[in-house]
Scaffold this motif. Structure first.
Motif, PDB file in Angstrom:
ATOM      1  N   MET A   1       0.828  -1.207   0.000  1.00 35.91           N
ATOM      2  CA  MET A   1       0.000   0.000   0.000  1.00 35.91           C
ATOM      3  C   MET A   1       0.859   1.253   0.000  1.00 35.91           C
ATOM      4  SD  MET A   1      -3.031  -1.104   2.687  1.00 35.91           S
ATOM      5  CE  MET A   1      -3.923   0.441   2.537  1.00 35.91           C
ATOM      6  N   TYR A   2       1.949   1.203   0.765  1.00 33.35           N
ATOM      7  CA  TYR A   2       2.813   2.387   0.828  1.00 33.35           C
ATOM      8  C   TYR A   2       3.498   2.631  -0.521  1.00 33.35           C
ATOM      9  CZ  TYR A   2       5.842   5.861   3.000  1.00 33.35           C
ATOM     10  OH  TYR A   2       6.473   7.040   3.334  1.00 33.35           O
ATOM     11  N   ARG A   3       3.939   1.554  -1.160  1.00 27.30           N
ATOM     12  CA  ARG A   3       4.582   1.687  -2.483  1.00 27.30           C
ATOM     13  C   ARG A   3       3.597   2.172  -3.540  1.00 27.30           C
ATOM     14  NH1 ARG A   3       6.395  -3.852  -3.889  1.00 27.30           N
ATOM     15  NH2 ARG A   3       7.192  -2.889  -5.795  1.00 27.30           N
ATOM     16  N   ASN A   4       2.305   1.882  -3.327  1.00 28.27           N
ATOM     17  CA  ASN A   4       1.282   2.303  -4.282  1.00 28.27           C
ATOM     18  C   ASN A   4       0.760   3.713  -4.019  1.00 28.27           C
ATOM     19  OD1 ASN A   4       1.381  -0.096  -5.741  1.00 28.27           O
ATOM     20  ND2 ASN A   4      -0.145  -1.087  -4.426  1.00 28.27           N
ATOM     21  N   GLY A   5       1.394   4.415  -3.066  1.00 32.44           N
ATOM     22  CA  GLY A   5       1.054   5.824  -2.855  1.00 32.44           C
ATOM     23  C   GLY A   5       0.212   6.124  -1.641  1.00 32.44           C
ATOM     24  N   PHE A   6      -0.196   5.106  -0.885  1.00 31.37           N
ATOM     25  CA  PHE A   6      -0.988   5.357   0.324  1.00 31.37           C
ATOM     26  C   PHE A   6      -0.087   5.880   1.439  1.00 31.37           C
ATOM     27  CE2 PHE A   6      -3.470   2.272  -2.026  1.00 31.37           C
ATOM     28  CZ  PHE A   6      -4.778   2.726  -1.874  1.00 31.37           C
ATOM     29  N   GLY A   7      -0.566   6.886   2.178  1.00 31.96           N
ATOM     30  CA  GLY A   7       0.179   7.392   3.322  1.00 31.96           C
ATOM     31  C   GLY A   7      -0.096   6.571   4.569  1.00 31.96           C
ATOM     32  N   CYS A   8       0.663   6.811   5.618  1.00 34.11           N
ATOM     33  CA  CYS A   8       0.519   6.037   6.864  1.00 34.11           C
ATOM     34  C   CYS A   8      -0.875   6.194   7.465  1.00 34.11           C
ATOM     35  CB  CYS A   8       1.582   6.469   7.873  1.00 34.11           C
ATOM     36  SG  CYS A   8       3.264   6.049   7.365  1.00 34.11           S
ATOM     37  N   SER A   9      -1.421   7.413   7.420  1.00 36.14           N
ATOM     38  CA  SER A   9      -2.749   7.642   8.000  1.00 36.14           C
ATOM     39  C   SER A   9      -3.820   6.858   7.247  1.00 36.14           C
ATOM     40  CB  SER A   9      -3.074   9.134   7.972  1.00 36.14           C
ATOM     41  OG  SER A   9      -2.161   9.863   8.757  1.00 36.14           O
ATOM     42  N   VAL A  10      -3.727   6.848   5.908  1.00 38.31           N
ATOM     43  CA  VAL A  10      -4.708   6.115   5.110  1.00 38.31           C
ATOM     44  C   VAL A  10      -4.581   4.607   5.351  1.00 38.31           C
ATOM     45  CG1 VAL A  10      -5.501   5.616   2.766  1.00 38.31           C
ATOM     46  CG2 VAL A  10      -4.742   7.922   3.370  1.00 38.31           C
ATOM     47  N   ILE A  11      -3.347   4.122   5.445  1.00 36.53           N
ATOM     48  CA  ILE A  11      -3.120   2.694   5.728  1.00 36.53           C
ATOM     49  C   ILE A  11      -3.753   2.315   7.060  1.00 36.53           C
ATOM     50  CG2 ILE A  11      -1.359   0.954   6.221  1.00 36.53           C
ATOM     51  CD1 ILE A  11       0.469   2.423   4.254  1.00 36.53           C
ATOM     52  N   CYS A  12      -3.576   3.159   8.070  1.00 34.60           N
ATOM     53  CA  CYS A  12      -4.190   2.909   9.390  1.00 34.60           C
ATOM     54  C   CYS A  12      -5.699   2.822   9.270  1.00 34.60           C
ATOM     55  CB  CYS A  12      -3.839   4.036  10.361  1.00 34.60           C
ATOM     56  SG  CYS A  12      -2.148   4.021  10.902  1.00 34.60           S
ATOM     57  N   ARG A  13      -6.268   3.765   8.545  1.00 37.91           N
ATOM     58  CA  ARG A  13      -7.725   3.806   8.409  1.00 37.91           C
ATOM     59  C   ARG A  13      -8.245   2.524   7.748  1.00 37.91           C
ATOM     60  NH1 ARG A  13      -9.555   8.941   5.322  1.00 37.91           N
ATOM     61  NH2 ARG A  13      -8.137   9.794   6.892  1.00 37.91           N
ATOM     62  N   VAL A  14      -7.570   2.077   6.707  1.00 42.25           N
ATOM     63  CA  VAL A  14      -7.989   0.863   5.999  1.00 42.25           C
ATOM     64  C   VAL A  14      -7.886  -0.358   6.913  1.00 42.25           C
ATOM     65  CG1 VAL A  14      -7.414  -0.704   4.107  1.00 42.25           C
ATOM     66  CG2 VAL A  14      -7.407   1.772   3.724  1.00 42.25           C
ATOM     67  N   LEU A  15      -6.773  -0.488   7.624  1.00 40.62           N
ATOM     68  CA  LEU A  15      -6.578  -1.644   8.515  1.00 40.62           C
ATOM     69  C   LEU A  15      -7.597  -1.643   9.645  1.00 40.62           C
ATOM     70  CD1 LEU A  15      -2.663  -1.700   8.765  1.00 40.62           C
ATOM     71  CD2 LEU A  15      -4.123  -3.162   7.361  1.00 40.62           C
ATOM     72  N   ASN A  16      -7.896  -0.471  10.182  1.00 35.59           N
ATOM     73  CA  ASN A  16      -8.881  -0.389  11.261  1.00 35.59           C
ATOM     74  C   ASN A  16     -10.281  -0.704  10.752  1.00 35.59           C
ATOM     75  OD1 ASN A  16      -7.112   0.296  13.372  1.00 35.59           O
ATOM     76  ND2 ASN A  16      -7.137   2.463  12.819  1.00 35.59           N
ATOM     77  N   GLU A  17     -10.621  -0.208   9.556  1.00 37.75           N
ATOM     78  CA  GLU A  17     -11.939  -0.505   8.982  1.00 37.75           C
ATOM     79  C   GLU A  17     -12.093  -1.992   8.668  1.00 37.75           C
ATOM     80  OE1 GLU A  17     -12.209   2.113   5.667  1.00 37.75           O
ATOM     81  OE2 GLU A  17     -12.700   3.883   6.895  1.00 37.75           O
ATOM     82  N   ASP A  18     -10.982  -2.653   8.321  1.00 34.00           N
ATOM     83  CA  ASP A  18     -11.008  -4.098   8.062  1.00 34.00           C
ATOM     84  C   ASP A  18     -10.913  -4.919   9.348  1.00 34.00           C
ATOM     85  OD1 ASP A  18     -11.181  -3.476   5.436  1.00 34.00           O
ATOM     86  OD2 ASP A  18      -9.124  -4.019   4.904  1.00 34.00           O
ATOM     87  N   GLN A  19     -10.872  -4.207  10.486  1.00 33.93           N
ATOM     88  CA  GLN A  19     -10.843  -4.836  11.815  1.00 33.93           C
ATOM     89  C   GLN A  19      -9.648  -5.774  11.992  1.00 33.93           C
ATOM     90  OE1 GLN A  19     -14.707  -6.615  12.460  1.00 33.93           O
ATOM     91  NE2 GLN A  19     -15.652  -4.638  12.887  1.00 33.93           N
ATOM     92  N   ILE A  20      -8.525  -5.358  11.461  1.00 30.71           N
ATOM     93  CA  ILE A  20      -7.281  -6.110  11.665  1.00 30.71           C
ATOM     94  C   ILE A  20      -6.651  -5.627  12.976  1.00 30.71           C
ATOM     95  CG2 ILE A  20      -4.948  -6.491  10.777  1.00 30.71           C
ATOM     96  CD1 ILE A  20      -6.106  -6.203   7.965  1.00 30.71           C
ATOM     97  N   PRO A  21      -6.393  -6.521  13.929  1.00 28.22           N
ATOM     98  CA  PRO A  21      -5.855  -6.078  15.223  1.00 28.22           C
ATOM     99  C   PRO A  21      -4.463  -5.485  15.079  1.00 28.22           C
ATOM    100  CG  PRO A  21      -5.795  -8.473  15.046  1.00 28.22           C
ATOM    101  CD  PRO A  21      -6.552  -7.987  13.864  1.00 28.22           C
ATOM    102  N   CYS A  22      -4.213  -4.442  15.852  1.00 24.62           N
ATOM    103  CA  CYS A  22      -2.882  -3.832  15.842  1.00 24.62           C
ATOM    104  C   CYS A  22      -1.878  -4.805  16.487  1.00 24.62           C
ATOM    105  CB  CYS A  22      -2.902  -2.505  16.591  1.00 24.62           C
ATOM    106  SG  CYS A  22      -3.070  -2.678  18.377  1.00 24.62           S
TER     107      CYS A  22
END
Length: 529
Positions: free
Chosen positions: A192-213
């Protein structure tokens, strides 16, 4: 009768060396209780046990509790096995033994050192022993560091908890094995980062997908005893950045991540990624070396110094906060305009509307409200200054009269005391009568002196308020402040915090409040509270 506290300590290193921790602690407690049983004037009050704490510093839970009990006079005696249990750091150990305990009148007994502060003073021999303990601590620290670095240079992963994406091997000591589920998440983050997503957007996607930190995953999924009990279990940009810059995912082991100036300090300085010494191919890689290097290049290009792309900090930085979640506001960038248009809640910007509602204010609106609020505050300060100067002028004759009367009373009592002394010398007054009169006049004079000091202090405080207000107002010679004059320096000088609310209202907390609102100033105009 002495109320004794028994202090025991054992470090993790000593615990491992001795095998069973409880045996060491029990022996320390038993030795102290045997000593108390032989005495007739000592009662055990409390036992303080620091479990797995190093003697290199005194930031220990039970030691601090013991100091609190000393301050409360719950105990007036401390017993420990030997000086090294109190601490191994030379300077602080000497401070407690040579200064703190004597000042608090605490009796100290070190059993194996044959030291009892009631029978002998803190001497040079004990100082030498604390110095030797310090040398032992330094030597132990050096040995541990050398051992760890040697293991890492052989490809062993020495930390207790493995990084997210790996688990510790059950067959090979200190060897990492890939955790398929977590490794897939790590790979997804890099893609995701290589495809242009920033850290904040990556966090949002992972949280919405309910992936545990990582912390939640280690505790609730792997159940490996990870001590996590804070936070909401959400992904944060800091967590993502930590994964993106960790070379462990290329199969390498880092020999040293930090430089520590002294074994006595907790402070550590991170070693830059390009300067880290790595042991490649120590375990299976999740990310290829080429992909990792590509991500570091992207991170370097995206790194924006300060807060703007023009490399200049915005004037409200450190002052502007969301009124709902109290998070710092950040500039909002509109790609359609290719520029910033205002400020928005930093938490909403990072995590989305599920965590804080949209809270946005334009540059123009914020400047308008803040300028109005500052001008209202300056106007109120000018009014308060005039009132205060008038009050001081009106009170001055009355204050001067009180001061004159008090000085006259002090001089009168001084004269009366002198006459009483003369009468005593002439044997008109007895010694008891003279001392009684002398005491009475001195007590009255002390009271009069206190009243004088109080009047003087009140006058000084009022004058200080006047002077401070004048200094502030002198910085703004014009009657009104304009938006152009409202620079970063002006805001920092005047304002402590600004809270922005979704309904375009703001609360401003000034560093120097008017007399009318001594703590904070809240002003209202259109959208200003």
């Amino acid at each position: 009768m002495y109320q004794a506290g028994i202090y025991c300590r054992v470090s993790i290193e000593e615990q491992n060396k001795e095998g069973e921790y409880s045996n060491s602690i029990h022996s320390q407690i038993q030795m102290a209780r045997d000593y108390i049983a032989e005495q007739n004037d000592i009662t055990e009050v409390r036992v303080y046990v620091d479990d797995g704490f190093s003697g290199s510093n005194f930031d220990r839970t039970e030691f601090r509790r013991m100091l609190a009990d000393i301050e409360l006079r719950t105990i007036n005696m401390v017993i420990f096995k030997d000086v090294s249990r109190l601490g191994r750091e030379h300077i602080d150990t000497n401070y407690y033994l040579g200064k703190y305990f004597p000042e608090k009148r605490i009796r100290v007994v070190s059993l194996l050192d044959n030291y009892d502060s009631m029978a002998s003073t803190y001497d040079e021999l004990l100082e030498i022993k604390t110095l030797l303990n310090d040398m032992y601590l330094r030597d132990t620290s050096r040995k541990i560091k050398t051992t760890i670095q040697t293991k890492r240079s052989m490809g062993e992963y020495t930390p207790k908890q493995p990084p997210f994406g790996y688990v510790k091997s059950k067959t090979v000591h200190n060897h990492l094995e890939v955790d398929p589920y977590a490794a897939e998440v790590v790979g997804r983050i890099y893609r995701m980062y290589r495809n242009g997503f920033g850290c904040s957007v990556i966090c949002r996607v992972l949280n919405e997908d309910q992936i545990p930190c990582p912390a939640k995953y280690k505790k609730e999924v792997l159940k490996n005893g990870y001590a996590w009990d804070v936070g909401k279990g959400l992904w944060t940009p800091a967590t993502v950045r930590g994964i993106l810059k960790n070379p462990i995912y290329t199969g390498a082991v880092v020999i040293r991540k930090y430089n520590k100036p002294s074994y006595k300090l907790k402070y550590k300085k991170a070693i830059p990624l390009e300067e880290m010494e790595l042991v490649p191919d120590a375990h299976e890689a999740i990310i290829s070396k080429e992909e990792f290097d590509q991500v570091q290049q992207i991170r370097q290009e995206r790194r924006i110094p300060y807060f703007d792309r023009n490399k200049e900090p915005h004037k409200y930085v450190g002052l502007l906060f969301c009124g709902k979640c109290k998070t710092a506001m950040r500039k909002r960038y509109l790609a359609s305009h290719n520029s910033y248009d205002g400020y928005m809640c930093g938490f909403h910007q990072k995590m989305g509307q599920n965590y804080c509602e949209l809270n946005h204010i334009t540059f123009e609106k914020l400047d308008e409200l803040v300028v109005f609020a500052i001008n209202q505050q300056l106007k109120q300060m000018r009014t308060d200054l005039k009132k205060l100067e008038t009050q001081i002028g009106q009170r001055k004759p009355d204050v001067d009269s009180k001061v004159t009367r008090l000085h006259a009373k002090i001089e009168r009592n001084t004269e009366y005391r002198k006459r009483a002394y003369e009468q005593f010398m002439d044997e008109i007054l007895s010694k008891e009568e003279f001392l009684e009169l002398k005491q009475m006049y001195e007590n009255e004079n002390r009271q009069y002196q206190k009243e004088l000091e109080k009047l003087k202090q009140e006058e000084q405080e009022q004058q200080a308020t006047v002077n401070t207000t004048k200094v502030w107002l002198d910085n703004f010679s014009q009657r009104k402040l304009t938006v152009k004059q409202m620079t970063r320096e002006v805001l920092v000088e005047l304002i402590d915090k600004i809270y922005v609310y979704p309904d375009q209202k703001i609360d401003i907390y000034f560093k120097f409040a008017s007399e009318k609102n001594s703590a904070n100033v809240i002003i209202q105009k259109d959208g200003v509270m």
